[in-house]
Motif scaffolding. Structure first.
Motif, mmCIF file in Angstrom:
data_model
loop_
_atom_site.group_PDB
_atom_site.id
_atom_site.type_symbol
_atom_site.label_atom_id
_atom_site.label_comp_id
_atom_site.label_asym_id
_atom_site.label_seq_id
_atom_site.Cartn_x
_atom_site.Cartn_y
_atom_site.Cartn_z
ATOM 1 N N ILE A 1 0.868 -1.173 0.000
ATOM 2 C CA ILE A 1 0.000 0.000 0.000
ATOM 3 C C ILE A 1 0.906 1.225 0.000
ATOM 4 C CG2 ILE A 1 -1.805 1.284 1.213
ATOM 5 C CD1 ILE A 1 -2.774 -1.309 2.403
ATOM 6 N N ASP A 2 0.724 2.092 -0.984
ATOM 7 C CA ASP A 2 1.617 3.242 -1.106
ATOM 8 C C ASP A 2 0.855 4.444 -1.640
ATOM 9 O OD1 ASP A 2 3.920 4.654 -0.873
ATOM 10 O OD2 ASP A 2 5.118 3.359 -2.185
ATOM 11 N N TRP A 3 1.446 5.592 -1.459
ATOM 12 C CA TRP A 3 0.836 6.862 -1.873
ATOM 13 C C TRP A 3 1.294 7.185 -3.280
ATOM 14 C CZ3 TRP A 3 -3.058 9.448 -0.010
ATOM 15 C CH2 TRP A 3 -3.279 10.764 -0.380
ATOM 16 N N GLY A 4 0.328 7.320 -4.193
ATOM 17 C CA GLY A 4 0.663 7.582 -5.586
ATOM 18 C C GLY A 4 0.838 9.056 -5.873
ATOM 19 N N ASN A 5 1.449 9.350 -7.021
ATOM 20 C CA ASN A 5 1.650 10.739 -7.386
ATOM 21 C C ASN A 5 0.351 11.425 -7.802
ATOM 22 O OD1 ASN A 5 1.189 9.592 -9.873
ATOM 23 N ND2 ASN A 5 3.331 9.737 -10.565
ATOM 24 N N ASP A 6 -0.775 10.654 -7.816
ATOM 25 C CA ASP A 6 -2.085 11.239 -8.083
ATOM 26 C C ASP A 6 -2.808 11.635 -6.799
ATOM 27 O OD1 ASP A 6 -2.554 8.759 -7.076
ATOM 28 O OD2 ASP A 6 -3.914 8.093 -8.682
ATOM 29 N N GLN B 1 -3.354 -2.960 -8.437
ATOM 30 C CA GLN B 1 -4.784 -3.149 -8.248
ATOM 31 C C GLN B 1 -5.561 -1.832 -8.279
ATOM 32 O OE1 GLN B 1 -6.012 -6.243 -8.137
ATOM 33 N NE2 GLN B 1 -3.923 -7.018 -8.335
ATOM 34 N N GLY B 2 -4.874 -0.737 -8.509
ATOM 35 C CA GLY B 2 -5.533 0.555 -8.630
ATOM 36 C C GLY B 2 -5.669 1.282 -7.310
ATOM 37 N N ALA B 3 -6.416 2.410 -7.342
ATOM 38 C CA ALA B 3 -6.588 3.267 -6.173
ATOM 39 C C ALA B 3 -7.589 2.660 -5.202
ATOM 40 C CB ALA B 3 -7.043 4.653 -6.610
#
Length: 346
Positions: free
Chosen positions: A206-211, A223-225
């Motif tokens: 589980i990680d924080w995306g640039n979006d 697996q997406g947001a």
């Protein structure tokens, strides 16, 4: 067997004839020599006859290979090529009758018939000789002629405190960054795998995306947001109960006289209405079948007699998803009929 007899008593041990030119006389054959020769001949015969007798062969002067035949019978196997009871080269010691005694005689009795740990043959392994031995208190290891020191195991733990970590030497105090925990903190962990529907083990990230959203990755598959209060799923809803497109949630309601059904799309509550009929027999029962089975189960059934008089007391029992049992009093001998209301759930 008689010992070797002496040669004839001449200067060269040979027999000579009379020579008139030289005056040499013929060799005189003495009784001693002849008796020795006869005795030796008979003893040799007795020895040979003993071989024939052992092979159950009778002497026959017309046969010239009796001794050879007797030796084959006594010492060779049936194919006349191998010595009886002798180990055969082609059998690779499989014809040893007592393997345990043989190992002991060969000083192999301490090896045992154990499954060996193969040295070499694996990935990135070379053909070195590896030795493991006991120095009196612990196991030690050697590769070819290079000692590798002692082996560590439960009864011989490695030395503490740890003296070398990440190129640090001496008595080392481990920090969180030394073991890759610099960003974890002292928090309770969320366990990956091990649940009811686990098909792992898998690596779950589980990680924080640039979006600006949390994303889930399983192994190497995105697996997406994740949907959260701050990041809700898209609206309008595009798929509900197999319906696709822009979906408006509505109750499922239908009437097929004399039955009716209603399914709540939001609460999961379901109702069924239908007719029932009980015969005149006192205490009679009947099983009603709902116009459509409840998805989850039946909570209650309320029978409503047609006349509505106090005498028409109808009960219900044995609720199940597809129907229920209705019954009347044990003294009621009038045929009864009416409607029922069944309430169930999704």
């Amino acid at each position: 067997m008689k010992k070797l007899i002496d040669p004839i008593n001449t200067s060269d041990g040979l027999f000579h004839g009379k020579n008139k030119q030289t005056g040499e006389v013929s060799t005189i054959v003495t009784s001693v020599y002849m008796n020795d020769t006869q005795s030796a001949t008979r003893i040799n015969q007795q020895e040979l006859i003993a071989i024939l007798t052992a092979a159950e062969i009778k002497p026959d002067e017309a046969t010239s290979d009796q001794v050879l035949t007797a030796l084959k019978t006594l010492f060779l196997d049936r194919d006349n090529e191998r010595v009886s009871n002798a180990l055969q080269k082609g059998n690779n010691l499989s014809d040893v009758t007592d393997a345990a005694t043989s190992r002991k005689n060969l000083e192999l009795d301490k090896v045992g018939n154990w499954v060996a740990v193969q040295q070499g043959g694996g990935t990135d392994m070379e053909s070195n000789k590896v030795y493991v031995g006991w120095d009196g208190s612990k196991l030690i290891l050697q590769v070819d002629s290079s000692p590798e020191g002692e082996m560590y195991y439960k009864n011989n733990q490695p030395p503490y405190p740890v003296t070398s970590v990440n190129n640090k030497t001496g008595a080392v105090s481990l920090g969180s960054s030394d073991v890759g925990l610099g960003d974890v903190g002292n928090y309770a962990a969320v366990q990956a795998n091990g649940g009811l529907y686990n098909v792992g083990p898998h690596s779950i990230h589980i990680d924080w995306g640039n979006d600006g959203k949390l994303h889930i990755t399983v192994d190497n598959t995105d697996q997406g947001a994740m949907y959260t209060t701050v990041n809700p799923p898209p609206y309008p809803v595009t798929s509900v109960n197999g319906k696709t497109g822009t979906v408006t949630l509505s109750d499922d309601f239908s009437i097929t006289y004399p039955a009716m059904l209603w399914n709540s799309a939001l609460s999961g509550l379901q109702m069924r209405i239908g007719d029932f009929a009980l015969p005149a027999t006192a205490g009679a029962t009947t099983v009603i079948t709902f116009p459509s089975a409840f998805s989850g189960g039946c909570l209650m059934v309320i029978p409503i007699p047609d006349g509505g008089s106090a005498e028409e007391q109808i009960g219900a029992s044995d609720f199940f998803a597809t129907g229920a049992t209705l019954y009347k009093g044990s003294k009621d001998t009038t045929a009864r009929g009416g409607k029922y209301l069944a309430i169930g759930y999704k």
